[in-house]
Enzyme design. Sequence first.
Site, PDB file in Angstrom:
ATOM      1  N   ILE A   1       0.846  -1.199   0.000  1.00 34.19           N
ATOM      2  CA  ILE A   1       0.000   0.000   0.000  1.00 34.19           C
ATOM      3  C   ILE A   1       0.877   1.242   0.000  1.00 34.19           C
ATOM      4  O   ILE A   1       0.608   2.219  -0.683  1.00 34.19           O
ATOM      5  CB  ILE A   1      -0.933   0.029   1.229  1.00 34.19           C
ATOM      6  CG1 ILE A   1      -1.929  -1.126   1.187  1.00 34.19           C
ATOM      7  CG2 ILE A   1      -1.672   1.355   1.310  1.00 34.19           C
ATOM      8  CD1 ILE A   1      -2.762  -1.249   2.450  1.00 34.19           C
TER       9      ILE A   1
ATOM     10  N   GLY B   1       7.513   3.950   3.860  1.00 35.71           N
ATOM     11  CA  GLY B   1       8.107   5.156   4.416  1.00 35.71           C
ATOM     12  C   GLY B   1       9.477   4.846   4.977  1.00 35.71           C
ATOM     13  O   GLY B   1      10.022   3.762   4.737  1.00 35.71           O
ATOM     14  N   GLY B   2      10.001   5.768   5.749  1.00 34.35           N
ATOM     15  CA  GLY B   2      11.334   5.612   6.294  1.00 34.35           C
ATOM     16  C   GLY B   2      11.477   4.445   7.249  1.00 34.35           C
ATOM     17  O   GLY B   2      12.501   3.776   7.278  1.00 34.35           O
ATOM     18  N   MET B   3      10.446   4.187   8.046  1.00 34.46           N
ATOM     19  CA  MET B   3      10.539   3.145   9.058  1.00 34.46           C
ATOM     20  C   MET B   3      10.002   1.796   8.610  1.00 34.46           C
ATOM     21  O   MET B   3      10.405   0.769   9.140  1.00 34.46           O
ATOM     22  CB  MET B   3       9.789   3.560  10.325  1.00 34.46           C
ATOM     23  CG  MET B   3      10.539   4.556  11.158  1.00 34.46           C
ATOM     24  SD  MET B   3       9.700   4.924  12.705  1.00 34.46           S
ATOM     25  CE  MET B   3       9.573   3.324  13.464  1.00 34.46           C
ATOM     26  N   GLY B   4       9.051   1.798   7.674  1.00 43.05           N
ATOM     27  CA  GLY B   4       8.441   0.522   7.343  1.00 43.05           C
ATOM     28  C   GLY B   4       7.646   0.537   6.065  1.00 43.05           C
ATOM     29  O   GLY B   4       7.559   1.550   5.370  1.00 43.05           O
TER      30      GLY B   4
ATOM     31  N   LYS C   1       1.602  -3.293   8.850  1.00 42.35           N
ATOM     32  CA  LYS C   1       2.762  -2.403   8.827  1.00 42.35           C
ATOM     33  C   LYS C   1       3.941  -3.153   9.436  1.00 42.35           C
ATOM     34  O   LYS C   1       3.888  -3.576  10.585  1.00 42.35           O
ATOM     35  CB  LYS C   1       2.493  -1.122   9.614  1.00 42.35           C
ATOM     36  CG  LYS C   1       3.641  -0.122   9.537  1.00 42.35           C
ATOM     37  CD  LYS C   1       3.260   1.202  10.180  1.00 42.35           C
ATOM     38  CE  LYS C   1       4.351   2.240   9.994  1.00 42.35           C
ATOM     39  NZ  LYS C   1       3.946   3.541  10.553  1.00 42.35           N
TER      40      LYS C   1
ATOM     41  N   ASP D   1       2.625  14.824  13.645  1.00 37.56           N
ATOM     42  CA  ASP D   1       2.939  14.735  12.205  1.00 37.56           C
ATOM     43  C   ASP D   1       1.641  14.761  11.404  1.00 37.56           C
ATOM     44  O   ASP D   1       1.473  14.028  10.442  1.00 37.56           O
ATOM     45  CB  ASP D   1       3.731  13.456  11.911  1.00 37.56           C
ATOM     46  CG  ASP D   1       4.357  13.477  10.511  1.00 37.56           C
ATOM     47  OD1 ASP D   1       4.558  14.582   9.956  1.00 37.56           O
ATOM     48  OD2 ASP D   1       4.636  12.390   9.980  1.00 37.56           O
TER      49      ASP D   1
ATOM     50  N   VAL E   1       3.814  -0.727   4.435  1.00 32.42           N
ATOM     51  CA  VAL E   1       2.445  -1.097   4.754  1.00 32.42           C
ATOM     52  C   VAL E   1       1.892  -1.928   3.600  1.00 32.42           C
ATOM     53  O   VAL E   1       2.001  -1.540   2.439  1.00 32.42           O
ATOM     54  CB  VAL E   1       1.551   0.141   4.986  1.00 32.42           C
ATOM     55  CG1 VAL E   1       0.130  -0.270   5.342  1.00 32.42           C
ATOM     56  CG2 VAL E   1       2.140   1.027   6.080  1.00 32.42           C
TER      57      VAL E   1
END
Length: 169
Positions: A7, A10-13, A30, A127, A15
Site C-alpha cells: 500500500i 516510508g522511512g521506518m516501514g 505495517k 505529524d 504497509v
Amino acid sequence: CTIKRVIGSGGMGTVYEAIQDNPKRRVALKMMKQGAISPQSLRRFELESQVLARLQHPNIAQVYEAGTHDDGEGSAPYFIMEHIVNALELTDYVESKKLGTRERLALFSKICEAVQHGHLKGIVHRDLKPANILIDSSGNPKIIDFGVARSTDSDVAVTTLQTDVGQLV
C-alpha cells in the site's frame, strides 16, 4: 496473514494490504524495515502501536494486533490495523470531489474531533498532514501514522519515547 500488495512505504516501514486469518478480514499490515531497526526506532514503532490501541474513535485507524515476526533475517516488529478501502489522501479527496467550503469544513470538523479525542487520551500526533489523513470510500476521514506521536500521560511518557533536545524524528 496473507499479503496481497504494498500500500505504501516510508522511512521506518512498509504497509501491505493483507488478509488476516482469524478473524478473516482485510487489514493493513505495517512491518518495520530491517535496515531501519535501532533501539530508538523500535521504541517509536512500539509507541505507535500502543498509542493507536488506546485510541477508539471512528476517524482514527484502529489497531487489531501487534507483535514481531522473524523472516529469517531477524525479528521485525509489525502491527495489523484497519484497512481503509479505496483511501485517498485528504488533499487528493478534496480536489477529486471538488468540495465546496461547507463540505471542506464538515470534513475538517470530523478531523478536529478525532484529534481532540487523541488529546483527551493524552496523545499528540506531531505529524498531522494531508498524507496522514486518509478519506475512505464513504467520505469519512481516518487519521493514520502515529509514529512520532507524543504521550502526555506521564506513566506512558516515562516508559516510551522521550524526544531529546535537538533530536530529529
